[in-house]
Design a protein around this motif. Structure first.
Motif, mmCIF file in Angstrom:
data_model
loop_
_atom_site.group_PDB
_atom_site.id
_atom_site.type_symbol
_atom_site.label_atom_id
_atom_site.label_comp_id
_atom_site.label_asym_id
_atom_site.label_seq_id
_atom_site.Cartn_x
_atom_site.Cartn_y
_atom_site.Cartn_z
ATOM 1 N N ALA A 13 30.594 34.964 49.213
ATOM 2 C CA ALA A 13 29.480 34.945 50.161
ATOM 3 C C ALA A 13 29.544 36.151 51.090
ATOM 4 N N GLY A 14 30.745 36.522 51.519
ATOM 5 C CA GLY A 14 30.890 37.690 52.388
ATOM 6 C C GLY A 14 30.435 38.967 51.722
ATOM 7 N N ARG A 15 30.810 39.146 50.462
ATOM 8 C CA ARG A 15 30.402 40.355 49.737
ATOM 9 C C ARG A 15 28.895 40.359 49.471
ATOM 10 N N LEU A 16 28.329 39.201 49.144
ATOM 11 C CA LEU A 16 26.890 39.127 48.910
ATOM 12 C C LEU A 16 26.116 39.420 50.191
ATOM 13 N N PHE A 17 26.605 38.915 51.309
ATOM 14 C CA PHE A 17 25.941 39.158 52.590
ATOM 15 C C PHE A 17 25.952 40.646 52.907
ATOM 16 N N ASP A 18 27.107 41.283 52.720
ATOM 17 C CA ASP A 18 27.204 42.716 53.001
ATOM 18 C C ASP A 18 26.288 43.532 52.094
ATOM 19 N N ALA A 19 26.024 42.999 50.898
ATOM 20 C CA ALA A 19 25.142 43.701 49.961
ATOM 21 C C ALA A 19 23.665 43.390 50.221
ATOM 22 N N GLY A 20 23.380 42.550 51.227
ATOM 23 C CA GLY A 20 22.003 42.220 51.553
ATOM 24 C C GLY A 20 21.383 41.167 50.656
ATOM 25 N N GLU A 21 22.193 40.474 49.858
ATOM 26 C CA GLU A 21 21.680 39.421 48.978
ATOM 27 C C GLU A 21 21.760 38.095 49.729
ATOM 28 N N LEU A 68 41.804 27.751 35.277
ATOM 29 C CA LEU A 68 41.930 27.922 36.719
ATOM 30 C C LEU A 68 42.774 29.137 37.078
ATOM 31 N N SER A 69 43.813 29.407 36.280
ATOM 32 C CA SER A 69 44.661 30.558 36.548
ATOM 33 C C SER A 69 43.869 31.858 36.474
ATOM 34 N N ILE A 70 42.936 31.944 35.520
ATOM 35 C CA ILE A 70 42.141 33.156 35.388
ATOM 36 C C ILE A 70 41.217 33.324 36.598
ATOM 37 N N ALA A 71 40.706 32.219 37.110
ATOM 38 C CA ALA A 71 39.879 32.293 38.314
ATOM 39 C C ALA A 71 40.672 32.897 39.464
ATOM 40 N N GLU A 72 41.939 32.486 39.574
ATOM 41 C CA GLU A 72 42.749 33.026 40.659
ATOM 42 C C GLU A 72 43.131 34.482 40.400
ATOM 43 N N LEU A 73 43.405 34.814 39.163
ATOM 44 C CA LEU A 73 43.708 36.207 38.830
ATOM 45 C C LEU A 73 42.532 37.115 39.199
ATOM 46 N N LEU A 74 41.333 36.708 38.832
ATOM 47 C CA LEU A 74 40.135 37.496 39.153
ATOM 48 C C LEU A 74 39.936 37.587 40.665
ATOM 49 N N PHE A 75 40.250 36.515 41.359
ATOM 50 C CA PHE A 75 40.142 36.501 42.820
ATOM 51 C C PHE A 75 41.068 37.543 43.429
ATOM 52 N N GLU A 76 42.311 37.583 42.952
ATOM 53 C CA GLU A 76 43.278 38.540 43.481
ATOM 54 C C GLU A 76 42.895 39.976 43.111
ATOM 55 N N LEU A 77 42.374 40.163 41.912
ATOM 56 C CA LEU A 77 41.881 41.487 41.509
ATOM 57 C C LEU A 77 40.789 41.955 42.475
ATOM 58 N N ALA A 78 39.877 41.060 42.819
ATOM 59 C CA ALA A 78 38.792 41.406 43.747
ATOM 60 C C ALA A 78 39.332 41.737 45.133
ATOM 61 N N ILE A 79 40.379 41.035 45.562
ATOM 62 C CA ILE A 79 41.001 41.326 46.865
ATOM 63 C C ILE A 79 41.527 42.765 46.874
ATOM 64 N N ALA A 80 42.206 43.143 45.799
ATOM 65 C CA ALA A 80 42.749 44.506 45.714
ATOM 66 C C ALA A 80 41.623 45.534 45.721
ATOM 67 N N GLU A 81 40.545 45.260 44.986
ATOM 68 C CA GLU A 81 39.407 46.190 44.954
ATOM 69 C C GLU A 81 38.744 46.283 46.324
ATOM 70 N N GLU A 82 38.686 45.172 47.017
ATOM 71 C CA GLU A 82 38.109 45.159 48.358
ATOM 72 C C GLU A 82 38.907 46.056 49.296
ATOM 73 N N ARG A 83 40.221 46.000 49.192
ATOM 74 C CA ARG A 83 41.059 46.846 50.037
ATOM 75 C C ARG A 83 40.861 48.324 49.736
ATOM 76 N N LEU A 84 40.491 48.620 48.508
ATOM 77 C CA LEU A 84 40.227 50.005 48.122
ATOM 78 C C LEU A 84 38.783 50.408 48.410
ATOM 79 N N LYS A 85 38.035 49.495 49.025
ATOM 80 C CA LYS A 85 36.624 49.726 49.370
ATOM 81 C C LYS A 85 35.753 49.887 48.127
ATOM 82 N N ARG A 86 36.190 49.287 47.039
ATOM 83 C CA ARG A 86 35.360 49.239 45.836
ATOM 84 C C ARG A 86 34.557 47.944 45.896
ATOM 85 N N TYR A 87 33.589 47.910 46.797
ATOM 86 C CA TYR A 87 32.955 46.652 47.146
ATOM 87 C C TYR A 87 32.089 46.088 46.025
ATOM 88 N N ASP A 88 31.456 46.946 45.254
ATOM 89 C CA ASP A 88 30.643 46.443 44.139
ATOM 90 C C ASP A 88 31.524 45.772 43.091
#
Length: 681
Positions: free
Chosen positions: A252-260, A200-220
């Motif tokens: 879901a938000g990222r998938l929607f923005d990607a048109g999936e 579970l900790s790794i799931a949260e770590l990956l989640f936070e990593l994605a948050i940081a990438e999102e802020r940098l507009k690295r959406y993929d």
């Protein structure tokens, strides 16, 4: 008593293994880094998961401690650790920090800085400073742990991974997102490749990593790591419903923005079921998830499912307590916009008015939510032709958003977009074009291409209205380049229609026909034959046939467009007037002057009432009436109509605009026709 003993003896601390039973004093410290108000980021960086990971480290360090004899200094150090934990969990932070600092100093004095117990004390101290948002102190402690620890043993690897993770959090909370991404990736490497840990900790770590990438507009990258986070969560033996909700929202938000959109529907369906089980079927969280599912169905043209879910979300929101002002309330807005897109303009206006009214009744409503409501209302009023009312709403929204537009970029972009639509409808084309260009720049700063695509379409239509056909072709081509052909929504059909009309006005009828045919295929598959978008298609075909001289076909298309517009918009609407005016032009081209005069007079009357006496479309009707009167040799009246048209066009479009020059030339021709007989006499 050692630290492991404290954990075993205190049942309240043992409960940190299950986030659903975390003591309230710990839950009170939930933080939302960056002060983000979005529900989608609520719950990230939960302190509980950090302490859960720390317990793993404690167990490893305690095992090392058990293998060595105690001396007085080490006994004092461990006692200071034990007391520090007790003080911290009783919210006595200042004294807790003093005890942890004392423990660290004693461990360093007896064992050295790079001993695992010294580093453990520093790690705990860094975590507490992070929890209290003492970022400089936290960074100092955690950086030392990273520098001094290694991966040669499991204990040291656990210390290093935990410190890297928390150091990443320090940088995330201080908006140093590049550094945060680097640190999260380092932590991820240690956890996955050295410790072989996937829980579970790794799931949260990956989640936070994605948050940081999102802020940098690295959406993929963000989308990939949200997906990896969810997969890790599904495979973990532990569960944390709140974490699962946050991961699914973001994914879901990222998938929607990607048109999936199909994948989006799948994950939001899981989100709905999860929220129902955790919060209950009538909760704000469930309503919010149901609303998202409705929006996802609308994106795939499944309007029945969209209406069903948005109506359900709106029903739940209706019964929420007055102090509930979460995302569920937006279901009223989304339902209104769906009704507008389906051509149910009266219902849409009522739904939007209800949404605005309910928000104003509730306390604590954010500016973002109220702005969304008023912008939606302005858009619906614009489409209905109620331009003065729409302008009042927009002026209020823009005044409120101007000081904070950087903090509310989506609302600002929407306000610019709707303002552009309103200016196009009211004939202020230069202003409309500028507003749409500003909106495009704003949308490009945000994830997803759909909003940019739609805004480019609005820009292209404004440029067509202003007679800038080459520019319109360029804008519409840019929009079409962003179309996901696997998920062509009915809005995309309007891009093909607009591009075809631009081609016709550029004298390229051959290029226009396949575009209209493609639009027809999309609309036939998704919308009823009397939908207002179908009227745009009929007008597009009519313009094509008028240009190619196929007058009977043009007549049929414009007649159908008039019927649909009358049904959807009503008689007194600019769209109805447009179809009637074109129909009059066809009859004029066929030399059927009586029918042409009747239709052109009707279009002129509607435009004067709906748009005003000085609107560029009113000038179009005056110009066409002038042409008809010239055909009838009523030159003096024709000169009056052409002169009126010229005054409007010179004022609203400019003296050098093509339409103005064309009107001036025709007026001069008419005046010469009057003067020539007098000269001969």
């Amino acid at each position: 008593m050692d630290v492991a003993g404290v954990l075993a003896a205190d049942p309240q601390l043992v409960l940190f293994g299950n986030s659903a039973n975390v003591p309230m004093m710990a839950r009170d410290r939930v933080r939302d880094p960056g002060n983000c108000s979005s529900n989608r980021t609520a719950g990230m960086l939960r302190r509980t998961a950090g302490w859960l990971l720390l317990i793993v480290v404690i167990s490893s360090v305690s095992a090392v401690q058990a293998a060595e004899p105690d001396d007085a200094a080490l006994t004092q150090a461990k006692a200071a650790l034990d007391e520090g934990f007790k003080l911290y969990f009783n919210d006595n932070n200042a004294e807790a920090i003093e005890h942890f600092e004392r423990a660290g100093a004693l461990f360093e004095q007896e064992l050295g800085l790079n001993d695992s117990r010294t580093l453990y004390a520093l790690l705990v101290l860094g975590k507490i400073h992070l929890d209290l948002q003492h970022h400089a102190h936290a960074e100092k402690c955690l950086s030392c742990v990273v520098e001094q620890s290694g991966t040669d043993t499991k204990v040291r690897a656990e210390l290093k991974a935990a410190a890297l993770w928390d150091l990443g959090r320090v940088h995330l909370e201080t908006d140093a997102n590049d550094e945060a991404v680097d640190l999260y990736n380092q932590a991820k490497t240690v956890f996955l490749e050295v410790l072989k840990q996937r829980d579970l900790s790794i799931a949260e770590l990956l989640f936070e990593l994605a948050i940081a990438e999102e802020r940098l507009k690295r959406y993929d990258d963000a989308r990939r790591h949200f997906a990896e986070s969810w997969k890790t969560y599904e495979n973990a033996t532990e569960t944390d419903g709140e974490l699962a909700v946050e991961i699914l929202k973001k994914l879901a938000g990222r998938l929607f923005d990607a048109g999936e959109y199909c994948k989006t529907q799948q994950h939001i369906g899981e989100l709905v079921r999860l929220c129902e089980s955790i919060y209950g079927p009538k909760s704000e969280q469930t309503a919010s998830a149901v609303r998202r599912l409705g929006v996802a169905y609308e994106a795939t043209n499944d309007f029945d499912s969209a209406r069903k879910h948005l109506a359900r979300a709106a029903e739940i929101a209706e019964d929420l307590p007055a102090n509930e002002v979460g995302d569920a309330l937006r279901s009223w807005r989304d339902l209104a916009l769906l009704e507008m897109n389906l051509g149910e303009f009266g219902r849409a206006e009522k739904s939007a008015a209800k949404y605005v009214s309910r928000l104003r009744e509730r306390r604590g409503v954010s500016l973002a939510m109220l702005a969304d409501a008023e912008i939606a209302m302005a858009m619906i009023l614009t489409v209905r032709g109620k331009h003065d009312e729409a302008r009042r709403y927009l002026e209020g929204v823009v005044e409120e958003l101007t000081p904070v537009f950087k903090e509310l970029p989506r609302q600002w972009a929407r306000a610019l977009s709707v303002a552009g639509l309103l200016e196009t409808e009211t004939g202020n084309y230069e202003k409309a074009i500028e507003l749409h260009k500003q909106a495009i720049l704003a949308w490009k700063e945000m994830p997803g291409s759909r909003d940019v695509r739609d805004e480019l379409g609005s820009l292209g239509r404004a440029q067509i209205a202003y007679g800038q056909f080459p520019s319109a072709c360029k804008s519409l081509d840019e929009a079409l380049a962003l179309v996901n052909e696997e998920n062509e929504q009915f809005e995309v059909a309007n891009l093909y229609i607009s591009r075809a009309i631009a081609d016709v006005f550029e004298r390229d009828a051959a290029a226009a026909r396949p575009l209209l045919d493609r639009a027809a295929g999309i609309l036939q598959a998704t919308l009823p034959p009397d939908h207002h978008f179908v009227s745009d298609l009929r007008v597009g075909y009519g313009i094509l046939y008028l240009e190619t001289g196929e007058h009977d076909k043009a007549t049929a298309e414009f007649e159908e467009a008039r019927t649909i517009c009358h049904s959807r918009y009503g008689e007194m609407h600019s769209k109805t007037a447009e179809a009637i005016d074109y129909l009059g032009q066809v009859h004029l081209a066929k030399n059927e002057r009586d029918q042409a005069e009747k239709l052109l007079k009707q279009a002129l009357s509607i435009r004067r009432k709906c748009l005003g006496a000085d609107h560029p479309d009113t000038a179009k009707s005056l110009y066409h009436m002038g042409l008809l009167l010239l055909e009838r040799d009523d030159t003096e009246t024709a000169i009056e109509r052409l002169n009126d048209a010229l005054e409007i066009r010179a004022k609203r479009l400019g003296t050098e605009h093509q339409a103005t020059l064309e009107t001036r030339a025709k007026l001069q021709e008419a005046k010469m026709a009057v003067s020539e007989p007098a000269t001969r006499e």
